[in-house]
Enzyme design. Structure first.
Site, PDB file in Angstrom:
ATOM      1  N   ASP A  50      -9.262 -55.355-117.050  1.00  0.00           N
ATOM      2  CA  ASP A  50      -8.867 -55.955-115.761  1.00  0.00           C
ATOM      3  C   ASP A  50      -9.009 -54.522-114.895  1.00  0.00           C
ATOM      4  O   ASP A  50      -8.583 -53.478-115.052  1.00  0.00           O
ATOM      5  CB  ASP A  50      -7.361 -55.988-115.739  1.00  0.00           C
ATOM      6  CG  ASP A  50      -6.756 -56.341-114.389  1.00  0.00           C
ATOM      7  OD1 ASP A  50      -6.775 -57.506-113.813  1.00  0.00           O
ATOM      8  OD2 ASP A  50      -6.264 -55.667-113.865  1.00  0.00           O
ATOM      9  N   TYR A  55      -8.624 -49.966-107.369  1.00  0.00           N
ATOM     10  CA  TYR A  55      -8.384 -49.104-108.584  1.00  0.00           C
ATOM     11  C   TYR A  55      -9.212 -47.791-108.427  1.00  0.00           C
ATOM     12  O   TYR A  55      -9.092 -46.860-109.366  1.00  0.00           O
ATOM     13  CB  TYR A  55      -8.276 -49.544-110.005  1.00  0.00           C
ATOM     14  CG  TYR A  55      -7.238 -51.070-110.015  1.00  0.00           C
ATOM     15  CD1 TYR A  55      -6.213 -50.867-109.195  1.00  0.00           C
ATOM     16  CD2 TYR A  55      -7.437 -51.545-110.991  1.00  0.00           C
ATOM     17  CE1 TYR A  55      -5.151 -51.944-109.392  1.00  0.00           C
ATOM     18  CE2 TYR A  55      -6.643 -52.654-111.222  1.00  0.00           C
ATOM     19  CZ  TYR A  55      -5.462 -52.807-110.260  1.00  0.00           C
ATOM     20  OH  TYR A  55      -4.432 -53.719-110.649  1.00  0.00           O
ATOM     21  N   LYS A  84     -10.752 -57.785-108.256  1.00  0.00           N
ATOM     22  CA  LYS A  84      -9.878 -58.107-107.236  1.00  0.00           C
ATOM     23  C   LYS A  84     -10.200 -58.052-105.936  1.00  0.00           C
ATOM     24  O   LYS A  84     -11.134 -56.731-105.701  1.00  0.00           O
ATOM     25  CB  LYS A  84      -8.456 -57.701-107.330  1.00  0.00           C
ATOM     26  CG  LYS A  84      -7.882 -58.118-108.839  1.00  0.00           C
ATOM     27  CD  LYS A  84      -6.384 -57.411-108.966  1.00  0.00           C
ATOM     28  CE  LYS A  84      -6.040 -57.263-110.351  1.00  0.00           C
ATOM     29  NZ  LYS A  84      -6.652 -56.355-111.150  1.00  0.00           N
ATOM     30  N   HIS A 117      -6.010 -59.725-104.373  1.00  0.00           N
ATOM     31  CA  HIS A 117      -5.394 -58.714-104.895  1.00  0.00           C
ATOM     32  C   HIS A 117      -3.767 -58.935-104.554  1.00  0.00           C
ATOM     33  O   HIS A 117      -2.751 -58.470-105.103  1.00  0.00           O
ATOM     34  CB  HIS A 117      -5.834 -57.494-104.592  1.00  0.00           C
ATOM     35  CG  HIS A 117      -5.339 -56.355-105.604  1.00  0.00           C
ATOM     36  ND1 HIS A 117      -5.917 -55.229-105.814  1.00  0.00           N
ATOM     37  CD2 HIS A 117      -4.189 -56.278-106.305  1.00  0.00           C
ATOM     38  CE1 HIS A 117      -5.361 -53.986-106.557  1.00  0.00           C
ATOM     39  NE2 HIS A 117      -4.291 -54.864-106.905  1.00  0.00           N
TER      40      HIS A 117
END
Length: 315
Positions: A50, A55, A84, A117
């Site tokens: 994931d 990120y 996302k 997200h």
């Protein structure tokens, strides 16, 4: 190690391993450290990863996949990759370009799951948080979801879903969607059990994935309530397991998949060792009585703006 079970997902061409490795870390590790940890996770047996544009881990994940494939550790089709759509790109015209940008970062032709997200839009890219109120606006659910459906239609992703959506937002989405969301990824653990949301999603055929299954105590917005929970510690001691394993097993027994984040080799392997034992009825009864409190909220990220506070209240 037992083979990780998979979950079938609505309108998705591929089943998803129910235990995944999350790649969100604060502070962010350097690219080489992240890449090496992900390759090690593949060696350990993880097949579900994931990530997200926000990120900053798409590139190291892509590099790790390429290395693992080159080493013969895994084939691309054996991996389930989720990324996302970040809030800054949550506009109907930006969804497809944003997905293509993530694919470029990953070095992949497609991902297996693409999620919205957050249930909010940022009007511009921001470098720091919290952000000023004028930079935040309500999400155009219908328009953005049409962009997500287009990503699936043209083959950029095998499945589409959402993250951090409440029952209210899911109802709205389902009323306008041609393709229903396959997944709702939300905070969930024994300290925030999400019973109402899980019941709603089950009735609608939406699979729930738990993030922060251990409370995210090593991230900026998490805490230690799961790992420091005396109730879980007592159950763990009686079973000869760790608190982390008890929490993850409890999630798994709810029919929920999970993404847990650790780049530590021993803990990565320990987090997979939850499949050959189970919790008792009494264990479940005790866990159900744990006082509930959400650890992360949108206001902690964006600031206590009226729209954000309302979204937090719905969640």
């Amino acid at each position: 190690m037992a083979k990780i079970p998979t979950a079938s997902l609505m309108e998705c061409e591929k089943a998803m391993p129910v235990i995944g490795l999350g790649t969100c870390a604060y502070p962010r590790p350097d690219s080489g450290t992240a890449k090496a940890a992900i390759v090690e996770a593949i060696r350990a047996g993880y097949r579900h990863f994931d990530t997200a544009f926000a990120y900053g881990s798409e590139k190291p994940l892509g590099e790790a996949i390429a290395e693992a494939v080159n080493l013969g550790l895994v084939r691309r089709e054996e991996l389930f990759i989720t990324t996302k759509l970040w809030a800054s790109f949550a506009h109907p015209d930006q969804v497809v370009p944003a997905c293509k940008m993530s694919l470029q970062n990953l070095g992949l032709e497609n991902v297996d799951m693409y999620l919205i997200h957050l249930p909010v839009r940022l009007k511009e890219m921001v470098e720091s948080f919290p952000v000023s109120e004028e930079k935040i606006e309500a999400l155009d659910i219908k328009g953005v979801w049409e962009g997500m459906e287009e990503c699936k239609r043209i083959g950029l992703t095998k499945g589409i879903g959402v993250s951090n959506f409440s029952c209210k937002m899911l109802q709205h989405l389902l009323s306008v969607a041609k393709i229903p969301p396959a997944i709702n990824q939300v905070e969930m653990n024994p300290i925030w059990q999400q019973e109402k949301l899980r019941e709603f999603c089950k009735a609608e055929g939406i699979h729930v994935t738990a993030y922060s299954p251990l409370g995210a105590n090593n991230t900026k917005w998490g805490d230690n309530r799961v790992m420091g929970c005396d109730v879980l510690a007592q159950i763990a001691k009686a079973k000869g397991k760790s608190v982390a394993q008890v929490s993850l097993r409890w999630i798994y027994e709810q029919g929920v998949s999970l993404v847990t984040k650790s780049f530590n080799k021993e803990r990565m392997r320990e987090n997979l060792q939850i499949l050959d034992w189970c919790l008792s009825e009494e264990d479940h009864k005790i866990i159900s009585q744990i006082p509930q409190r959400k650890a992360s909220n949108l206001a902690a990220i964006f600031g206590p703006h009226p729209l954000v506070l309302q979204l937090d209240a719905d969640l």
